[in-house]
Design a protein around this motif. Structure first.
Motif, PDB file in Angstrom:
ATOM      1  N   GLU A 112       0.848  -1.203   0.000  1.00 24.00           N
ATOM      2  CA  GLU A 112       0.000   0.000   0.000  1.00 24.00           C
ATOM      3  C   GLU A 112       0.882   1.253   0.000  1.00 24.00           C
ATOM      4  N   ILE A 113       1.907   1.260   0.841  1.00 24.63           N
ATOM      5  CA  ILE A 113       2.816   2.419   0.901  1.00 24.63           C
ATOM      6  C   ILE A 113       3.639   2.499  -0.383  1.00 24.63           C
ATOM      7  N   ALA A 114       4.173   1.355  -0.822  1.00 28.39           N
ATOM      8  CA  ALA A 114       5.035   1.344  -2.013  1.00 28.39           C
ATOM      9  C   ALA A 114       4.271   1.794  -3.256  1.00 28.39           C
ATOM     10  N   SER A 115       2.960   1.543  -3.275  1.00 29.44           N
ATOM     11  CA  SER A 115       2.152   1.909  -4.442  1.00 29.44           C
ATOM     12  C   SER A 115       2.077   3.416  -4.650  1.00 29.44           C
ATOM     13  N   SER A 116       2.342   4.183  -3.584  1.00 25.89           N
ATOM     14  CA  SER A 116       2.294   5.644  -3.704  1.00 25.89           C
ATOM     15  C   SER A 116       3.627   6.196  -4.216  1.00 25.89           C
ATOM     16  N   LEU A 117       4.603   5.317  -4.441  1.00 29.34           N
ATOM     17  CA  LEU A 117       5.934   5.763  -4.894  1.00 29.34           C
ATOM     18  C   LEU A 117       6.190   5.261  -6.314  1.00 29.34           C
ATOM     19  N   GLU A 118       7.014   5.995  -7.035  1.00 33.02           N
ATOM     20  CA  GLU A 118       7.395   5.584  -8.395  1.00 33.02           C
ATOM     21  C   GLU A 118       8.803   5.037  -8.365  1.00 33.02           C
ATOM     22  N   PHE A 119       8.972   3.753  -8.743  1.00 34.90           N
ATOM     23  CA  PHE A 119      10.311   3.163  -8.712  1.00 34.90           C
ATOM     24  C   PHE A 119      10.426   2.045  -9.734  1.00 34.90           C
TER      25      PHE A 119
END
Ligand code: AMP
Length: 170
Positions: free
Chosen positions: A42-49
């Motif tokens: 959920e947290i990682a989904s808000s980041l672009e990587f």
């Protein structure tokens, strides 16, 4: 679900004065492990990587399922002598001792963005070394993600300017 209930506190391990946070109760409960992975994603989904970098060895336990679900490459950061190809290397200090982390030199391309993953943020030495490896190959860390942050050890500050994200902070 209170994930903290599934982290066992073990005093004086591996050295006197260290309060070790044991994640094995969390790993032993499939529903709790699934919920932990869900929250990390959920947290990682808000980041672009472009790739997930997981630190040996407990970082692998969380980085691998995240990479699988998120369809991202998984890059292992390993202790010396484990990776067979040409590596970049970074020495660092731990809450209990010192260590070195290595990454294959061609695991990330210049300009790519990495998400760093580990179980516990203590002094931040491990993830600082991880970010140093990322920068050695000309890439960037967009964030460092943990299940548990031991806030009183100042790891967050040590990792700046890389932002940190944790499911639990104590
Ligand atoms: P640090 O580099 O100081 O942030 O330490 C983080 C690394 O050491 C992580 O890979 C953790 O798994 C481990 N670690 C450090 N301190 C603890 C602790 N008190 N309990 C559990 N793991 C820890």
């Amino acid at each position: 679900m209170d994930l903290m209930k599934y982290l066992r506190e073990v005093p004086d391990f591996p050295k006197p004065g260290i309060m070790f946070k044991d994640i094995t109760p969390l790993l032993a409960n499939p529903e709790v492990l699934a919920e932990t992975i869900r929250r990390l994603i959920e947290i990682a989904s808000s980041l672009e990587f472009d790739a997930i970098l997981a630190a040996e060895s407990r970082g692998f336990l969380f980085g691998a399922p995240m990479a699988l679900v998120m369809k991202k490459p998984l890059i292992p950061l390993r202790k010396p002598g484990k990776l067979p190809w040409k590596t970049v290397n970074q020495k660092y200090d731990l809450e209990y001792g010192s260590a070195e982390l290595q990454m294959h030199h061609d695991a990330l391309q210049p300009g790519q963005k990495a998400l760093l993953v580990d179980d516990v943020l203590a002094t931040g030495g491990t993830m600082r070394a991880a970010d140093d490896l990322v920068r050695q190959v000309g890439a960037t860390s967009v964030g460092a993600l943990f299940i548990l942050e031991l806030g009183f050890l100042g790891g967050k500050k040590n990792l700046l300017p890389v932002p940190t994200y944790s499911l639990i902070t104590i």
